[in-house]
Design a protein around this motif. Structure first.
Motif, PDB file in Angstrom:
ATOM      1  N   ASN A  29       0.602  -1.623   0.089  1.00 28.61           N
ATOM      2  CA  ASN A  29       0.065  -0.176   0.017  1.00 28.61           C
ATOM      3  C   ASN A  29       0.755   1.562  -0.203  1.00 28.61           C
ATOM      4  OD1 ASN A  29       0.762  -0.416   2.340  1.00 28.61           O
ATOM      5  ND2 ASN A  29      -0.583   0.102   3.862  1.00 28.61           N
ATOM      6  N   VAL A  30       2.314   1.176  -0.512  1.00 32.52           N
ATOM      7  CA  VAL A  30       3.400   2.105  -0.849  1.00 32.52           C
ATOM      8  C   VAL A  30       1.784   3.447  -1.272  1.00 32.52           C
ATOM      9  CG1 VAL A  30       4.784   3.259  -1.924  1.00 32.52           C
ATOM     10  CG2 VAL A  30       4.658   0.841  -0.245  1.00 32.52           C
ATOM     11  N   LEU A  31       1.910   3.134  -2.220  1.00 34.43           N
ATOM     12  CA  LEU A  31       1.615   4.352  -3.061  1.00 34.43           C
ATOM     13  C   LEU A  31      -0.145   5.602  -2.439  1.00 34.43           C
ATOM     14  CD1 LEU A  31       1.462   3.126  -6.981  1.00 34.43           C
ATOM     15  CD2 LEU A  31       3.259   4.215  -5.228  1.00 34.43           C
ATOM     16  N   SER A  32      -0.280   4.401  -1.438  1.00 36.66           N
ATOM     17  CA  SER A  32      -1.933   4.756  -1.001  1.00 36.66           C
ATOM     18  C   SER A  32      -1.721   5.479  -0.419  1.00 36.66           C
ATOM     19  CB  SER A  32      -2.810   3.327  -0.595  1.00 36.66           C
ATOM     20  OG  SER A  32      -3.541   2.952  -1.503  1.00 36.66           O
ATOM     21  N   ASN A  33      -0.190   5.254   1.243  1.00 33.35           N
ATOM     22  CA  ASN A  33      -0.496   6.181   1.820  1.00 33.35           C
ATOM     23  C   ASN A  33       0.602   7.860   1.223  1.00 33.35           C
ATOM     24  OD1 ASN A  33      -0.442   4.588   3.525  1.00 33.35           O
ATOM     25  ND2 ASN A  33       1.616   3.325   3.691  1.00 33.35           N
ATOM     26  N   LEU A  34       1.394   7.439  -0.139  1.00 32.35           N
ATOM     27  CA  LEU A  34       1.771   8.270  -0.718  1.00 32.35           C
ATOM     28  C   LEU A  34       0.269   9.577  -1.191  1.00 32.35           C
ATOM     29  CD1 LEU A  34       3.968   7.211  -2.958  1.00 32.35           C
ATOM     30  CD2 LEU A  34       5.044   8.859  -0.828  1.00 32.35           C
ATOM     31  N   ALA A  35      -0.160   8.856  -1.526  1.00 33.61           N
ATOM     32  CA  ALA A  35      -1.852   9.168  -1.896  1.00 33.61           C
ATOM     33  C   ALA A  35      -2.262  10.352  -0.821  1.00 33.61           C
ATOM     34  CB  ALA A  35      -3.187   8.248  -2.535  1.00 33.61           C
ATOM     35  N   LYS A  36      -2.274  10.459   0.727  1.00 36.06           N
ATOM     36  CA  LYS A  36      -2.850  11.127   1.496  1.00 36.06           C
ATOM     37  C   LYS A  36      -2.256  12.168   1.870  1.00 36.06           C
ATOM     38  CE  LYS A  36      -3.755   6.542   4.006  1.00 36.06           C
ATOM     39  NZ  LYS A  36      -3.944   5.596   4.979  1.00 36.06           N
TER      40      LYS A  36
END
Length: 322
Positions: free
Chosen positions: A290-297
């Motif tokens: 979920n690296v990209l999901s965390n960056l999206a935040k």
């Protein structure tokens, strides 16, 4: 008689799918999904036949999985396996696709630009080219936290100009306040020292090759030759590429962006801003972790992102979309 549109109706949420890159791999990734969805093992079997290696077995072996020539096809295969599950579940086509670095190949494959077999072969070669480019060179990468993009670029320039033998540059603009630098160890360590002198953090990363820096020029040239032997089709879904954070429509433009991507920085923050500008309301992270999901935040205009690599996460996404 014409009926006036109902202005009280909420317009359908626009969705986009994003594909993770190197660093998102984990041992036994997608194993939980494999117990419920045959697409996982089928896709890995397909990739293994292309490579002549048991890619599923490699994913269970941390040492081999973290070798770049295997990491890249393993991550691509995991992403495409989950993409095949999503294709059966999604009721509408995503408006855009994008992938972080290596993930761009997953996005192009999902869009129908390159076949899965060609994508597996390409990223396997890409990993080999990257490793061969830095044989005998002590290399490094580090995540710089809390500094503006321009300030990080300046520190890299200062290190290159004033530290003997230093090669270093900004590699990933991931989110406001998070920039990854890449180069030889002398250059990266010089930047780490400079960052720490500002009172901010620079965290060394465990990587086998320094992506997206000048050391990758030999790999870029080798990749360009490999790309010339691949047939590119028209994209069924637009792909926002890393090089300029825009959609490339021609085969030539796509190939050039992929070639330059190896030695130029990933403009992920800009890609996410492009998604926001295009009124994307939901991002689906298609692949391991979920690296990209965390960056999206952490973007200037955050977009809610849903990872899909676990059964509960996939179920949550479908609940939201329904």
């Amino acid at each position: 008689m014409a009926v006036a549109p109902d202005s009280t109706k909420t317009p359908p949420t626009r969705i986009a799918v994003i594909f993770p890159g190197q660093g998102s791999q984990t041992v036994a990734m997608t194993s939980e999904l494999a117990e419920h969805y045959p697409q996982i093992k089928d896709t890995f079997a397909e990739a293994s036949a292309v490579l002549g290696e048991d890619l599923w077995a490699i994913c269970q072996d941390e040492e081999r999985l973290n070798q770049t020539q295997y990491t890249q096809p393993a991550l691509l295969t995991a992403s495409i396996a989950i993409w095949r599950i999503l294709q059966d579940k999604l009721t509408k086509t995503p408006c855009y696709l994008a992938g972080h670095s290596l993930g761009e190949y997953s996005a192009l494959c999902a869009a129908g630009v390159i076949s899965f077999a060609d994508a597996v072969k390409l990223v396997h070669k890409r990993g080999q080219f990257m490793q061969e480019a830095v044989v005998g060179i002590d290399t490094a990468m580090a995540a710089v936290l809390g500094l503006e993009d321009a300030r990080v670029e300046t520190l890299c320039e200062q290190a290159t100009e004033h530290v003997d033998g230093a090669i270093v540059g900004a590699a990933n603009f991931n989110s406001p306040g998070q920039v990854v630098v890449s180069g030889n160890a002398i250059g990266v360590n010089a930047v780490i020292d400079k960052v720490q002198n500002t009172g901010k953090k620079a965290i060394p990363l465990k990587v086998s090759v320094p992506s997206h820096c000048a050391l990758m020029h030999p790999a870029s040239r080798a990749l360009a030759e490999a790309l010339d032997n691949i047939e590119f089709e028209q994209a069924a879904i637009p792909v926002i590429q890393n090089r300029h954070a825009r959609v490339e429509s021609s085969a030539l433009g796509i190939k050039q962006a992929l070639t330059e991507q190896l030695s130029e920085p990933v403009l992920w923050s800009k890609t996410m801003q492009e998604m926001a500008d295009k009124q994307i309301g939901i991002l689906i992270e298609c692949g391991s972790g979920n690296v990209l999901s965390n960056l999206a935040k952490r973007q200037a205009e955050p977009i809610t992102s849903y990872p899909t690599d676990k059964l509960a996460r996939l179920d949550k996404l479908m609940e939201v979309l329904s």
